[in-house]
Write a protein that holds these residues in place. Structure first.
Motif, short mmCIF file in Angstrom:
data_model
loop_
_atom_site.label_atom_id
_atom_site.label_comp_id
_atom_site.label_asym_id
_atom_site.label_seq_id
_atom_site.Cartn_x
_atom_site.Cartn_y
_atom_site.Cartn_z
N LYS A 135 10.62 -2.90 1.10
CA LYS A 135 9.57 -4.02 1.97
C LYS A 135 10.34 -5.25 0.92
O LYS A 135 10.93 -6.09 2.16
CB LYS A 135 8.01 -4.14 1.38
N THR A 148 2.48 -3.83 -1.09
CA THR A 148 1.13 -3.04 -0.69
C THR A 148 2.32 -2.21 0.82
O THR A 148 2.49 -2.85 1.71
CB THR A 148 -0.11 -3.13 -0.38
N PHE A 149 1.98 -0.92 0.59
CA PHE A 149 1.98 -0.16 1.85
C PHE A 149 1.31 0.98 2.30
O PHE A 149 0.83 1.20 1.26
CB PHE A 149 3.21 0.64 1.16
N ARG A 150 1.17 -0.13 3.18
CA ARG A 150 0.58 1.16 4.40
C ARG A 150 1.15 2.30 5.36
O ARG A 150 1.54 0.52 6.41
CB ARG A 150 -1.22 0.55 5.04
N GLU A 151 2.20 2.85 5.22
CA GLU A 151 3.01 3.07 6.31
C GLU A 151 1.86 3.93 7.35
O GLU A 151 1.40 5.02 6.68
CB GLU A 151 4.06 3.70 6.24
N GLU A 152 1.98 3.44 8.54
CA GLU A 152 1.40 3.96 9.99
C GLU A 152 2.52 4.98 10.82
O GLU A 152 2.97 4.31 11.11
CB GLU A 152 0.39 3.67 10.50
N ARG A 160 -6.49 6.63 15.64
CA ARG A 160 -6.65 5.37 14.64
C ARG A 160 -8.22 4.50 15.46
O ARG A 160 -9.28 4.45 15.11
CB ARG A 160 -6.01 4.91 13.97
N GLU A 164 -12.55 3.01 14.26
CA GLU A 164 -12.70 2.94 14.73
C GLU A 164 -13.84 2.58 15.19
O GLU A 164 -14.31 1.44 15.03
CB GLU A 164 -11.90 1.61 14.35
#
Length: 165
Positions: A135, A148-152, A160, A164
């Protein structure tokens, strides 16, 4: 750099020791010239039952970049090689034998081929190297960067969205 093997082929000597240095400064690998110092070659050629064998050790240091963290480092190598030397080929696979034309073996060509084929494809400064943050580009070996990593996975976006709701 020629090695005279005539005394071995003619049976005048049983063994011939040698110490040489081979210049690899013109070798370019992946856009860099990693060989800043000559390759030190120590070995011997010997005749056993009419067959000339060559055994040698090549020692050298490379100046390369780690493929994970891009830091420069200098790994040292010591490699052992052996080959059968013939005066001429008569239908054999030339990859198995070294040819001594006129009883002279071009040692530099043999060393160059052996060393270059034995080098790793990628250089890593150490096995535990964490590399760079994808990043922000920080060197993760020097500490955590805080990203912070939030690979989707885009294929799961619809699932998803349902979860939700």
């Amino acid at each position: 750099m020629l090695l005279d093997l005539k005394p071995l082929f003619q049976g005048e000597k049983d063994e011939l020791a040698f110490v040489r240095e081979v210049d690899f400064s013109d070798v370019e690998l992946w856009g860099a010239h990693p060989f800043c110092d000559p390759v030190k070659v120590t070995g011997k050629a010997f005749c056993r039952a009419g067959i000339v064998l060559l055994q040698y050790n090549a020692q050298f240091t490379l100046h390369v970049e780690c493929c994970r963290c891009l830091e420069e480092f200098t790994p040292e190598y010591s490699m052992d090689f052996s080959a059968t030397v013939v005066r001429e080929l008569s239908g054999e696979d030339s990859g198995e034998f070294l040819v001594a034309r006129g009883d002279q073996l071009d040692l530099a060509d043999a060393v160059r081929a052996d060393v270059l084929l034995s080098l790793p494809i990628k250089w890593v400064c150490r096995e535990e190297c964490r590399g760079l943050c994808p990043k922000c580009g920080a060197n993760l070996n020097q500490g955590d960067c805080g990203c912070t990593f939030r690979e989707e996975d885009p294929r799961l976006a619809a699932l998803r969205k349902l979860l939700e709701e």
